[in-house]
Design an enzyme around this catalytic site. Structure first.
Site, PDB file in Angstrom:
ATOM      1  N   ASP A 295       0.899  -1.181   0.119  1.00 10.63           N
ATOM      2  CA  ASP A 295       0.051  -0.058  -0.002  1.00 10.63           C
ATOM      3  C   ASP A 295       1.006   1.244  -0.020  1.00 10.63           C
ATOM      4  OD1 ASP A 295      -1.962   1.830   0.028  1.00 10.63           O
ATOM      5  OD2 ASP A 295      -3.086   0.575   1.624  1.00 10.63           O
TER       6      ASP A 295
HETATM    7  C1  BGC Z   1      -4.968   3.276   0.107  1.00 10.45           C
HETATM    8  C2  BGC Z   1      -5.138   2.133  -1.039  1.00 10.45           C
HETATM    9  C3  BGC Z   1      -5.025   3.016  -2.366  1.00 10.45           C
HETATM   10  C4  BGC Z   1      -3.767   3.597  -2.589  1.00 10.45           C
HETATM   11  C5  BGC Z   1      -3.121   4.124  -3.810  1.00 10.45           C
HETATM   12  C6  BGC Z   1      -3.889   3.948  -0.265  1.00 10.45           C
HETATM   13  O1  BGC Z   1      -3.916   5.143   0.835  1.00 10.45           O
HETATM   14  O2  BGC Z   1      -5.002   2.637   1.417  1.00 10.45           O
HETATM   15  O3  BGC Z   1      -6.285   1.604  -1.197  1.00 10.45           O
HETATM   16  O4  BGC Z   1      -4.963   1.636  -3.437  1.00 10.45           O
HETATM   17  O5  BGC Z   1      -3.553   4.510  -1.389  1.00 10.45           O
HETATM   18  O6  BGC Z   1      -4.107   5.276  -4.078  1.00 10.45           O
END
Ligand code: BGC
Length: 770
Positions: A295
């Site tokens: 993530d």
């Molecule tokens: C979120 C994810 C997301 C990623 C990319 C993160 O802050 O937890 O769900 O896919 O950002 O945008």
């Protein structure tokens, strides 16, 4: 294998089967020519330097879109040209993406194309209801269709990799991201995970209208302590296997090509660096063969978690089984050093690079790196009438009629309506949280929808109240733009105008609820009430004595105990997406009879949280209602939720009868069928979600009170009946025992068929024999 069938009395008989989620090696995803893939990928890997391999593991975002973390990547152009980038996200549009892709293809030594990712969570430009809303439709075909529309639009705009579905089970409505998931139940969540993955990926990833899906956030992200985002998760393996892991596994069985690790820790080790999770479970036990992406900066965040410096946490993550590092650049800046110092092996780096190259192969990017970059498609396939029509249907089917004591709905299309509330003429909140790709300006307001659908109605509008008067809350919520706008006019003035409008109308429709960014990422709440400004408005409107309907928007289950006591009808509409107003009007004026059922229990107050239908009995089972000393219950509130999982009303009524089981005995290899007749006894055609629950009466680990093992959504015309038949086999009775073996244990089972998880009216029993 779980089978179910419907026999339609006096009409026809048809049957179909659902695949079980827990078979061994049940890959059902897109077909891939493994031999050809190996040939291509091996030949590339042979030519690649270690730096080039590490470059493939680096995922950057140039910013400009909505950055979802504290940092965005810099110098992206040069890094691509230097072979230091495997993929990008947060860019869209064929022109922009072409520029980046050309750097990768023309300016690097081996010309390896980029993966282009995005968060297409509930629709791309044609936004659909938030996932907690679409889940409430219990309609797997419609959910899959929504994912297909999203994939078609996103790929038309150059994107080939989606950071969705989010399948985190959550039983804590304080957690803002409950909006992004399918609710509290592992079985339903698994069916939805499968439908969404199939929708995005199709059965051929090389097509230009399908894309790689990512199941996230692996794992257990939906169970943070106290519902606070990114917070610690701590749970037993028995609980995770039975209640939290099945939807991720269902996505993997459906062939999902990538997995995103979560921010939280699992057994004290952050998921991103957790070898047990990313290798032992994911690869060795579940046979996942795609790639794992972190993530947003979750590798780096292991430093704050307390696991060492960037080099140490990067090495730990790679060794654990992480393949791609999102934004944080820990891999690209430290892995070579770790290799030189013997802290990681070349094989570990090559394995991760292989998986990224395989994903590119699966998409057909080596054959044509520009295949998603067709400007004509971008113009033709996005926000089309057809796509909007599907979004409108998906929205209408996601709405849940929570209360109809007054039978005010549906409204006559000629009624004099006072349309009141801070969300009644709002566009900004309609797409809902996590819709960065959609433009809210395309959204239909409720007022517009009413005018479109009920042309002869006399509609007068008043805002009535701000979403909230709390300036600090507004500031915290308005990070991505104004969602809570505090009027120049005083609350008293706003209220006065609303009461004026209400006075002259036959019926009040109050459109109230949360701003979209009151849920979603980093939007946890300790209070599940409607903001006080709106509570006051509702109280005052109710005092007028006019018939009143509450159209309620939220990204989570709310505590509406006070409003539920009022003599009003309540329609829950989540944040419905681009077609919000039209879909709400379709339901309010009876063109579509609501059929949604909530997939996460609504608490009576926040102190009950977590409250979910599949709780255990405990040694001192509490009463659902009332109080008895020395039982597991509260002295101040009933144990039952305000609205249970699976609950939702219709303009019509359904009666269950003639519920039968084919036998009271069943062997491990055998099956029993359970059937029930559902009659539409009301005045409208309607749809009902018939739900099948079991309770395992005796087993080696304590069972839940009830567990959903099947459902069937059927349409029944008024006055007609349909018989629904479920076939139960031992596969459906399995659970993970204390050795984490997936077993069915002999003994007695109660069976419940009905309209919600709290419906005990149709109860049967059978015994599973050795
Ligand atoms: C979120 C994810 C997301 C990623 C990319 C993160 O802050 O937890 O769900 O896919 O950002 O945008």
């Amino acid at each position: 294998m779980f089978k179910k069938s419907i026999a339609v009395i006096a009409l026809s008989i048809f049957s179909f089967s659902l695949s079980a989620q827990q078979k061994e090696n049940p890959y059902t995803g897109p077909k891939i020519n493994k031999e050809e893939m190996d040939k291509k990928v091996n030949s590339l890997l042979e030519k690649m330097t270690i730096e080039e391999k590490i470059g493939q593991l680096n995922l950057l975002t140039p910013g400009g879109g909505v950055a979802t973390g504290a940092v965005v990547s810099d110098n992206v152009q040069q890094k691509i040209k230097d072979g230091q980038v495997g993929g990008l996200f947060g860019v869209s549009g064929p022109e922009k993406i072409r520029i980046a892709q050309e750097y990768a293809v023309n300016d690097t030594r081996l010309g390896i194309p980029l993966l282009i990712g995005s968060d297409v969570i509930h629709g791309y430009k044609t936004t659909f209801p938030i996932p907690l809303g679409t889940a409430a439709s219990w309609d797997m075909n419609l959910i899959k269709q929504g994912a297909q529309v999203a994939a078609k639009e996103a790929t038309a705009d150059g994107i080939n990799w989606n950071f969705s579905p989010m399948v985190d089970i959550s039983r804590d409505p304080r957690w803002g991201r409950v909006a992004e998931g399918a609710g509290e139940d592992a079985y339903l969540g698994s069916q939805i995970a499968k439908a969404v993955v199939e929708g995005y990926q199709g059965d051929d990833l090389t097509q230009t209208n399908t894309m790689i899906a990512t199941v996230k956030h692996f794992a257990l992200y939906g169970a943070p302590e106290a519902g606070r985002d990114y917070n610690t998760v701590d749970m037993s393996h028995v609980k995770m296997f039975n209640q939290y892991l099945p939807p991720y596994k269902a996505a993997i069985d459906a062939g999902v090509a990538s997995v995103m690790s979560s921010f939280n820790d699992v057994d004290g080790i952050p998921a991103t660096g957790n070898k047990w999770l990313l290798t032992d479970l994911l690869r060795d036990r579940w046979k996942f063969d795609g790639f794992v992406v972190s993530d947003y900066t979750s590798v780096n965040e292991m430093i704050a978690h307390g696991l060492g410096d960037l080099q140490a946490v990067s090495a730990q993550s790679l060794k654990a089984g992480l393949d791609m590092d999102m934004v944080g650049e820990g891999f690209v800046t430290t892995l070579k050093k770790s290799l030189d110092e013997g802290k990681v092996t070349e094989e570990e780096i090559t394995t991760a690079a292989r998986r990224i190259l395989e994903a590119k192969y699966k998409l057909g990017l080596f054959e044509d790196p520009y295949k998603y970059l067709d400007k004509k498609r971008a113009k033709k396939d996005i926000l089309t009438k057809e796509n909007r029509a599907i979004a409108r249907k998906a929205a209408a089917h996601s709405f849940v009629l929570l209360k109809k004591d007054q039978q005010i709905l549906p409204l006559d299309k000629k009624t004099k309506i006072a349309l009141i509330g801070p969300l009644a003429k709002d566009q900004a909140n309609m797409p809902g949280t996590w819709a960065p790709t959609g433009d809210f300006k395309n959204s239909i307001t409720v007022l517009e929808g009413f005018q479109n659908v009920a042309k002869k109605a006399k509609i007068t509008y008043a805002k009535g109240a701000n979403i909230s008067n709390d300036k600090q809350l507004a500031k915290n919520v308005n990070v991505f733009g104004p969602k809570i706008e505090i009027s120049e006019e005083s609350p008293e003035e706003l209220l006065g105008q609303a009461l004026e409008v209400a006075k002259k109308a036959d019926v009040i429709v109050a459109v109230v609820g949360e701003a979209s960014e009151m849920s979603g990422e980093a939007a946890s709440r300790t209070n599940l009430l409607l903001p006080e400004s709106q509570k006051v408005l509702i109280r005052e409107l109710a005092k007028t004595g006019k018939p009143m309907v509450l159209v309620l928007m939220s990204g989570r289950p709310l505590n509406i105990s006070e409003e539920a006591e009022l003599p009003i009808d309540i329609l829950q509409v989540w944040h419905p997406g681009v077609e919000a107003g039209n879909a709400i009007a379709d339901v309010v004026f009876g063109d579509y009879n609501p059929s949604g059922k909530i997939t996460a229990s609504w608490p009576r107050n926040v102190g009950q949280v977590p409250v979910y239908y599949s709780m255990k009995n405990t040694g001192r089972p509490g009463l659902q209602e009332g109080f008895e000393k020395f039982k597991s219950e509260y002295i101040d509130v009933d144990n039952s939720p305000l609205f249970p999982f699976g609950y939702g009303l219709s303009y019509t009524d359904f009666k269950y009868s003639n519920t039968k089981i084919s036998s009271e005995e069943m062997n491990m290899e055998g099956s029993v069928t359970v059937s029930t007749t559902v009659t539409n006894i009301g005045d409208y055609d309607g749809e009902e979600v018939v739900q099948l629950y079991i309770h395992d009466k005796v087993r080696s680990i304590t069972p839940p009170k009830k567990q959903l093992i099947g459902f069937n959504k059927i349409a029944i015309k008024k006055g007609e009946s349909k018989t629904v038949t479920f076939t139960i086999t031992a596969e459906d009775l399995k659970f993970y025992n204390s050795n984490l073996e997936h077993v069915a244990e002999p003994g007695e089972f109660d069976v419940f068929v009905g309209t919600s998880s709290s419906d005990n009216s149709q109860q049967l029993r059978f015994t599973l024999n050795e």
